[in-house]
Write an enzyme that holds these catalytic residues in place. Structure first.
Site, PDB file in Angstrom:
ATOM      1  CE1 TYR A 128      -4.080   1.651  -0.282  1.00 15.69           C
ATOM      2  CE2 TYR A 128      -3.482   2.813   1.731  1.00 15.69           C
ATOM      3  CZ  TYR A 128      -4.317   2.657   0.633  1.00 15.69           C
ATOM      4  OH  TYR A 128      -5.377   3.519   0.458  1.00 15.69           O
TER       5      TYR A 128
ATOM      6  CE  LYS B  67      -7.148   6.277   0.929  1.00 13.40           C
ATOM      7  NZ  LYS B  67      -8.187   7.143   0.317  1.00 13.40           N
TER       8      LYS B  67
HETATM    9  P1  NAD Z   1     -12.657   3.912  -7.884  1.00 16.62           P
HETATM   10  O1  NAD Z   1     -11.580   3.725  -8.883  1.00 16.62           O
HETATM   11  O2  NAD Z   1     -14.013   3.509  -8.264  1.00 16.62           O
HETATM   12  O3  NAD Z   1     -12.678   5.426  -7.369  1.00 16.62           O
HETATM   13  C1  NAD Z   1     -11.535   6.226  -7.313  1.00 16.62           C
HETATM   14  C2  NAD Z   1     -11.926   7.543  -7.940  1.00 16.62           C
HETATM   15  O4  NAD Z   1     -10.866   8.497  -7.843  1.00 16.62           O
HETATM   16  C3  NAD Z   1     -12.257   7.414  -9.433  1.00 16.62           C
HETATM   17  O5  NAD Z   1     -13.557   7.880  -9.677  1.00 16.62           O
HETATM   18  C4  NAD Z   1     -11.229   8.285 -10.112  1.00 16.62           C
HETATM   19  O6  NAD Z   1     -11.737   8.925 -11.267  1.00 16.62           O
HETATM   20  C5  NAD Z   1     -10.967   9.284  -8.995  1.00 16.62           C
HETATM   21  N1  NAD Z   1      -9.757  10.080  -9.205  1.00 16.62           N
HETATM   22  C6  NAD Z   1      -8.465   9.668  -9.326  1.00 16.62           C
HETATM   23  N2  NAD Z   1      -7.655  10.727  -9.531  1.00 16.62           N
HETATM   24  C7  NAD Z   1      -8.448  11.827  -9.537  1.00 16.62           C
HETATM   25  C8  NAD Z   1      -8.221  13.218  -9.713  1.00 16.62           C
HETATM   26  N3  NAD Z   1      -6.993  13.719  -9.946  1.00 16.62           N
HETATM   27  N4  NAD Z   1      -9.288  14.072  -9.660  1.00 16.62           N
HETATM   28  C9  NAD Z   1     -10.523  13.601  -9.456  1.00 16.62           C
HETATM   29  N5  NAD Z   1     -10.812  12.293  -9.281  1.00 16.62           N
HETATM   30  C10 NAD Z   1      -9.775  11.423  -9.327  1.00 16.62           C
HETATM   31  O7  NAD Z   1     -12.164   3.123  -6.574  1.00 16.62           O
HETATM   32  P2  NAD Z   1     -12.740   3.080  -5.089  1.00 16.62           P
HETATM   33  O8  NAD Z   1     -12.157   1.874  -4.489  1.00 16.62           O
HETATM   34  O9  NAD Z   1     -14.208   3.253  -5.094  1.00 16.62           O
HETATM   35  O10 NAD Z   1     -12.039   4.342  -4.402  1.00 16.62           O
HETATM   36  C11 NAD Z   1     -12.755   5.385  -3.767  1.00 16.62           C
HETATM   37  C12 NAD Z   1     -12.085   5.770  -2.454  1.00 16.62           C
HETATM   38  O11 NAD Z   1     -12.221   4.676  -1.550  1.00 16.62           O
HETATM   39  C13 NAD Z   1     -10.592   6.063  -2.567  1.00 16.62           C
HETATM   40  O12 NAD Z   1     -10.280   7.136  -1.702  1.00 16.62           O
HETATM   41  C14 NAD Z   1      -9.962   4.792  -2.030  1.00 16.62           C
HETATM   42  O13 NAD Z   1      -8.685   5.031  -1.500  1.00 16.62           O
HETATM   43  C15 NAD Z   1     -10.957   4.439  -0.960  1.00 16.62           C
HETATM   44  N6  NAD Z   1     -10.902   3.066  -0.456  1.00 16.62           N
HETATM   45  C16 NAD Z   1     -10.979   2.003  -1.323  1.00 16.62           C
HETATM   46  C17 NAD Z   1     -10.946   0.702  -0.827  1.00 16.62           C
HETATM   47  C18 NAD Z   1     -10.990  -0.488  -1.749  1.00 16.62           C
HETATM   48  O14 NAD Z   1     -10.577  -1.576  -1.336  1.00 16.62           O
HETATM   49  N7  NAD Z   1     -11.506  -0.372  -2.956  1.00 16.62           N
HETATM   50  C19 NAD Z   1     -10.838   0.490   0.558  1.00 16.62           C
HETATM   51  C20 NAD Z   1     -10.776   1.590   1.416  1.00 16.62           C
HETATM   52  C21 NAD Z   1     -10.816   2.871   0.895  1.00 16.62           C
HETATM   53  O1  0WE Z   2      -6.966   3.117  -1.735  1.00 15.39           O
HETATM   54  C1  0WE Z   2      -6.943   2.072  -2.361  1.00 15.39           C
HETATM   55  C2  0WE Z   2      -6.475   2.038  -3.799  1.00 15.39           C
HETATM   56  C3  0WE Z   2      -5.870   3.327  -4.226  1.00 15.39           C
HETATM   57  C4  0WE Z   2      -5.158   3.323  -5.540  1.00 15.39           C
HETATM   58  C5  0WE Z   2      -5.167   2.289  -6.453  1.00 15.39           C
HETATM   59  C6  0WE Z   2      -4.495   2.409  -7.663  1.00 15.39           C
HETATM   60  C7  0WE Z   2      -4.424   1.297  -8.672  1.00 15.39           C
HETATM   61  C8  0WE Z   2      -4.162   1.796 -10.077  1.00 15.39           C
HETATM   62  C9  0WE Z   2      -4.432   4.442  -5.840  1.00 15.39           C
HETATM   63  N1  0WE Z   2      -3.770   4.584  -6.993  1.00 15.39           N
HETATM   64  C10 0WE Z   2      -3.787   3.591  -7.906  1.00 15.39           C
HETATM   65  N2  0WE Z   2      -3.094   3.771  -9.078  1.00 15.39           N
HETATM   66  C11 0WE Z   2      -3.193   2.932 -10.133  1.00 15.39           C
HETATM   67  O2  0WE Z   2      -2.520   3.112 -11.161  1.00 15.39           O
HETATM   68  N3  0WE Z   2      -7.362   0.917  -1.731  1.00 15.39           N
HETATM   69  C12 0WE Z   2      -7.646   0.965  -0.323  1.00 15.39           C
HETATM   70  C13 0WE Z   2      -7.443  -0.385  -2.418  1.00 15.39           C
HETATM   71  C14 0WE Z   2      -6.173  -1.114  -2.144  1.00 15.39           C
HETATM   72  O3  0WE Z   2      -5.043  -0.832  -2.826  1.00 15.39           O
HETATM   73  C15 0WE Z   2      -4.037  -1.626  -2.307  1.00 15.39           C
HETATM   74  C16 0WE Z   2      -4.560  -2.411  -1.279  1.00 15.39           C
HETATM   75  C17 0WE Z   2      -5.920  -2.078  -1.161  1.00 15.39           C
HETATM   76  C18 0WE Z   2      -6.888  -2.633  -0.174  1.00 15.39           C
HETATM   77  C19 0WE Z   2      -2.704  -1.702  -2.677  1.00 15.39           C
HETATM   78  C20 0WE Z   2      -1.887  -2.592  -1.996  1.00 15.39           C
HETATM   79  C21 0WE Z   2      -2.369  -3.360  -0.963  1.00 15.39           C
HETATM   80  C22 0WE Z   2      -3.734  -3.295  -0.591  1.00 15.39           C
END
Ligand code: NAD
Ligand code: 0WE
Length: 255
Positions: free
Chosen positions: A155, A162
């Site tokens: 991560y 975060k």
């Molecule tokens: P997602 O890809 O659906 O959403 C991420 C969003 O960030 C996308 O809509 C993308 O367009 C937007 N984004 C990236 N760069 C940007 C920029 N410069 N300006 C505006 N928008 C931008 O994925 P998600 O998992 O729904 O992520 C949403 C949030 O939830 C993130 O903050 C992520 O860190 C957090 N999160 C995700 C998980 C997981 O496991 N998926 C767990 C905990 C927290």
């Molecule tokens: O916040 C996240 C993902 C955020 C994210 C993911 C990507 C993938 C594609 C940010 N930047 C990028 N850039 C890319 O090019 N999560 C909480 C999901 C997530 O990501 C991980 C996790 C988990 C959970 C990465 C490593 C280990 C666990």
């Protein structure tokens, strides 16, 4: 009458129907809220616009959070349309893919700046831009992950981003409390979204989460949506500066 009837707000971070932001949007709409959406760029617009229209969105606007002019334009448009708003959902994060693979000590300054800018500073600039239109009693929610407070393999720089995001939640809550504005985060367990699809061995991470979590399963976008709905509603009128875990209890279990 729904929990959010008469309330209006903006959702940042829908990419597609798997997005956590979309799970939040559906819960808010079902509770009666009026919604506006932003999308990153033209490629995203294609998927976001039909989703937004399906929940009767009043505004659908571009916003790269690194572009403060676009951010200002979003809240100007909200002011035009609604005058004042009741909530903001921040569900945006990005780091270079390579920075989630390389050893953490190899993180470049540019990669660090990018991750912190998009994933943490954007909450501060978004809040600042929203302030002129935020009502007393309004609520801001952002999305975080356990990697902020524990080292989660790979991560990396996102964990640092975060951590900055979670600290920003506390400082914004402290500043805005006297204006009756609340700021909280939902810390979600791993969910298969677009942002997770680029992660090496993500399936394995999901398996471990399922196995170790007290609930013995993953959480859904719907469940993150329901907790976000609570924090955005008057049910949470006494809650601010909080990191609210929706991870099946994973963070509380030793393993
Ligand atoms: P997602 O890809 O659906 O959403 C991420 C969003 O960030 C996308 O809509 C993308 O367009 C937007 N984004 C990236 N760069 C940007 C920029 N410069 N300006 C505006 N928008 C931008 O994925 P998600 O998992 O729904 O992520 C949403 C949030 O939830 C993130 O903050 C992520 O860190 C957090 N999160 C995700 C998980 C997981 O496991 N998926 C767990 C905990 C927290
Ligand atoms: O916040 C996240 C993902 C955020 C994210 C993911 C990507 C993938 C594609 C940010 N930047 C990028 N850039 C890319 O090019 N999560 C909480 C999901 C997530 O990501 C991980 C996790 C988990 C959970 C990465 C490593 C280990 C666990």
């Amino acid at each position: 009458m729904g929990l959010m009837t008469g309330k209006r707000g903006i959702i940042f971070g829908v990419a597609n129907d798997k997005s956590i932001a979309w799970g939040v949007a559906q819960q808010l709409r079902a509770a009666g809220a009026e919604l506006a959406f932003t999308y990153l760029n033209a490629a995203m617009e294609k998927r976001v616009r039909p989703l937004a229209e399906s929940v009767d969105a009043r505004l659908i606007l571009p916003c790269d959070v690194q572009n403060e002019d676009e951010m200002v334009a979003v809240f100007d448009a909200a002011k035009e349309t609604w005058g004042e708003i009741d909530f903001v959902v921040h569900a945006v994060a990005f780091a270079n893919r390579e920075d989630l693979k390389k050893p953490f000590s190899q993180t470049s300054c540019d990669g660090f700046r990018l991750a912190l800018d998009v994933s943490a500073y954007s909450l501060i600039s978004m809040t600042r831009c929203a302030l002129p239109v935020l009502k007393k009693g309004s609520s801001i929610v952002t999305m975080t992950y356990l990697g902020a407070v524990r080292s989660v393999p790979a991560y990396n720089v996102m964990g640092v981003a975060k951590a900055a995001l979670e600290a920003s939640v506390r400082y914004l809550a402290a500043e805005l409390g006297e204006q009756g504005i609340r700021v909280n985060a939902v810390s979600a367990g791993p969910i298969k979204t677009l942002a997770a699809s680029g992660i090496a061995n993500f399936k394995e991470k999901l398996r471990v989460a399922e196995e170790r979590a007290p609930l013995k399963r993953l959480v859904s976008q719907d469940e993150v949506g329901k907790s976000s709905l609570y924090l955005l509603s008057d049910l949470a009128s006494g809650v601010t500066g909080e990191i609210h875990y929706v991870d099946g209890g994973f963070n509380t279990a030793a393993g």
